[in-house]
Design an enzyme around this catalytic site. Structure first.
Site, PDB file in Angstrom:
ATOM      1  N   ASP A   1       0.852  -1.181   0.000  1.00 59.81           N
ATOM      2  CA  ASP A   1       0.000   0.000   0.000  1.00 59.81           C
ATOM      3  C   ASP A   1       0.892   1.236   0.000  1.00 59.81           C
ATOM      4  OD1 ASP A   1      -2.133   1.687   0.148  1.00 59.81           O
ATOM      5  OD2 ASP A   1      -2.814   1.060   2.128  1.00 59.81           O
TER       6      ASP A   1
ATOM      7  N   ASP B   1      -8.123  -7.067   0.568  1.00 63.29           N
ATOM      8  CA  ASP B   1      -7.299  -7.285   1.755  1.00 63.29           C
ATOM      9  C   ASP B   1      -8.029  -6.756   2.973  1.00 63.29           C
ATOM     10  OD1 ASP B   1      -5.866  -4.512   2.914  1.00 63.29           O
ATOM     11  OD2 ASP B   1      -6.688  -4.362   0.891  1.00 63.29           O
TER      12      ASP B   1
ATOM     13  N   CYS C   1     -13.048 -28.038   8.678  1.00 61.13           N
ATOM     14  CA  CYS C   1     -11.959 -27.120   8.335  1.00 61.13           C
ATOM     15  C   CYS C   1     -10.621 -27.836   8.495  1.00 61.13           C
ATOM     16  CB  CYS C   1     -12.003 -25.888   9.231  1.00 61.13           C
ATOM     17  SG  CYS C   1     -10.610 -24.746   8.974  1.00 61.13           S
TER      18      CYS C   1
ATOM     19  N   CYS D   1      -7.608 -26.547   8.864  1.00 58.27           N
ATOM     20  CA  CYS D   1      -6.537 -25.732   9.446  1.00 58.27           C
ATOM     21  C   CYS D   1      -5.926 -26.419  10.674  1.00 58.27           C
ATOM     22  CB  CYS D   1      -7.059 -24.344   9.812  1.00 58.27           C
ATOM     23  SG  CYS D   1      -7.908 -24.260  11.410  1.00 58.27           S
TER      24      CYS D   1
ATOM     25  N   CYS E   1      -8.308 -26.546  13.814  1.00 63.06           N
ATOM     26  CA  CYS E   1      -9.481 -27.429  13.762  1.00 63.06           C
ATOM     27  C   CYS E   1      -9.111 -28.910  13.714  1.00 63.06           C
ATOM     28  CB  CYS E   1     -10.339 -27.070  12.545  1.00 63.06           C
ATOM     29  SG  CYS E   1     -11.169 -25.474  12.694  1.00 63.06           S
TER      30      CYS E   1
ATOM     31  N   HIS F   1      -6.703 -20.219  11.795  1.00 64.14           N
ATOM     32  CA  HIS F   1      -8.038 -20.654  11.370  1.00 64.14           C
ATOM     33  C   HIS F   1      -8.737 -19.578  10.546  1.00 64.14           C
ATOM     34  CE1 HIS F   1     -12.104 -22.128  11.264  1.00 64.14           C
ATOM     35  NE2 HIS F   1     -12.485 -20.944  11.712  1.00 64.14           N
TER      36      HIS F   1
END
Length: 373
Positions: free
Chosen positions: A91, A265, A303, A305, A308, A334
């Site tokens: 940015d 984003d 999930c 991840c 999880c 997560h």
């Protein structure tokens, strides 16, 4: 098609494509985790890659002040400095300068003067300095410095923002870049359709590598924001990537994809994690809530991840309530995986021509339960 972007499929206004950068291709739609100061908070770059992140965001404002772009360049550029070998978008610092309005001292056609959030000293950003910072950082996508007014300002202030943003973009168009660095311009105009059109009509002929929709998600009402996003995206060239700046809640992501946005984003996944909350298909779960004290289930069923697949809600609640850093890390992992997977599912739906059905189902699932605070 542009050299920076290949459009692969469309379904209504929704698009699936590929952003081509010096550090690799990024399938779009793409959610970009925010690493403002050269780090996505609590997450290792290898973990980011394992989560499916294809591109991350850094910030010229913060990296300019700490540790400085010259130091980062001396150490091999931002990719080497943060040990991330994938694409990076930086940015320009414009949002930070103009959103921290209590630090703003003066804005004119040449640039903007403000007090640094680090030491309070008066500093000045110009389009040329912002471009120079990003050149030294060596990011794959550099954003033009723009004027980003808050929601609800008078139309005259929006007009000024559009005029000055164009003026600054014209000055940045041919400035030196890092090898292979793309440069995106940012459209402004708030919720005003006429000004959005004017901003695009002034910037598109300059033929930047991509275009961002700025000045939304800054406090305006959601329905009005989505309507403005519809118009803003429609004014941008089909063959160039489109970036909506600063949106990351699941519903918001789905809605901007539906309007033809390719990139977005937000700090929301990691910031939400630091408040002890998880993004799930059951809504946003506040793990501090006593109802999770004996819950043996994962944060979100199915999930993949690390949180999880290995830990229970009860355990993560314990970590959060005891202020153990592992709890914040697991929630960050997560929440990032949740959003990355959500966007990947949207892409697949676009490619098979079933986006509207997928969108309706996803929004129904997301809105069936109220968000916890």
């Amino acid at each position: 098609m542009s050299e920076s972007f290949t459009l692969g499929a469309t379904d209504g206004a929704a698009r699936a494509g590929v952003l081509h950068t010096a550090h690799g291709d990024v399938p779009t739609p793409a959610f970009m985790p925010v690493g403002t100061k050269g780090s996505v908070k609590t997450v290792d770059p290898e973990e980011l890659r394992a989560l499916g992140a294809g591109i991350v965001l850094g910030n010229a404002y913060h990296l300019h002040f700490r540790p400085g772009e010259e130091l980062i360049a001396e150490l091999g550029g931002l990719h080497s400095f943060m040990a991330w070998d994938g694409p990076i978008l930086t940015d320009s610092g414009g949002f930070q300068v103009f959103s921290l309005r209590d630090t703003l001292l003066r804005s004119d056609d040449d640039g903007v003067t403000f007090r640094s959030v680090y030491d309070g000293r008066a500093e000045r950003f110009t389009p040329e300095l912002s471009a120079r910072i990003q050149e030294r950082l060596g990011s794959d996508v550099a954003m033009c410095l723009d004027v980003c007014p808050p929601s609800g300002v008078p139309r005259a202030e929006l007009e000024q923002a559009v005029r000055r943003t164009t003026l600054w973009a014209q000055r940045q168009r041919e400035l030196p870049r890092a090898p292979g660095q793309l440069r995106f311009a940012i459209t402004q105009g708030g919720l005003d359709t006429e000004l959005r059109r004017r901003s695009s009509e002034e910037l598109v002929p300059l033929d930047f590598d991509g275009y961002a929709i700025g000045g939304l998600s800054v406090g305006e009402e959601r329905a009005a924001m989505f309507e403005a996003a519809t118009h803003a995206a429609s004014f941008l060239p089909v063959e160039k990537p489109r970036y909506f700046m600063g949106i990351g809640d699941p519903e918001g992501v789905i809605e901007v994809v539906a309007r033809g946005v390719d990139m977005f984003d937000c700090v929301l996944p990691t910031r939400t994690a630091r408040t002890g909350s998880a993004l799930t298909w059951e809504g946003r779960l506040n793990l501090r809530n006593a109802r999770f004290a004996r819950d043996p289930g994962p944060l979100d069923e199915g999930c993949p991840c690390p949180a999880c697949t290995r830990f229970s809600r009860a355990y993560i609640r314990h970590l959060v309530n005891q202020q153990e850093l592992l709890g914040l890390r697991l929630l960050s992992l997560h929440n990032l995986r949740y959003l990355i997977d959500l966007v990947a599912a949207a892409r697949k739906a676009i490619e098979r021509g079933a986006f509207e059905t997928w969108r309706a189902d996803a929004l129904t699932r997301l809105t069936r339960l109220p968000l916890e605070t």
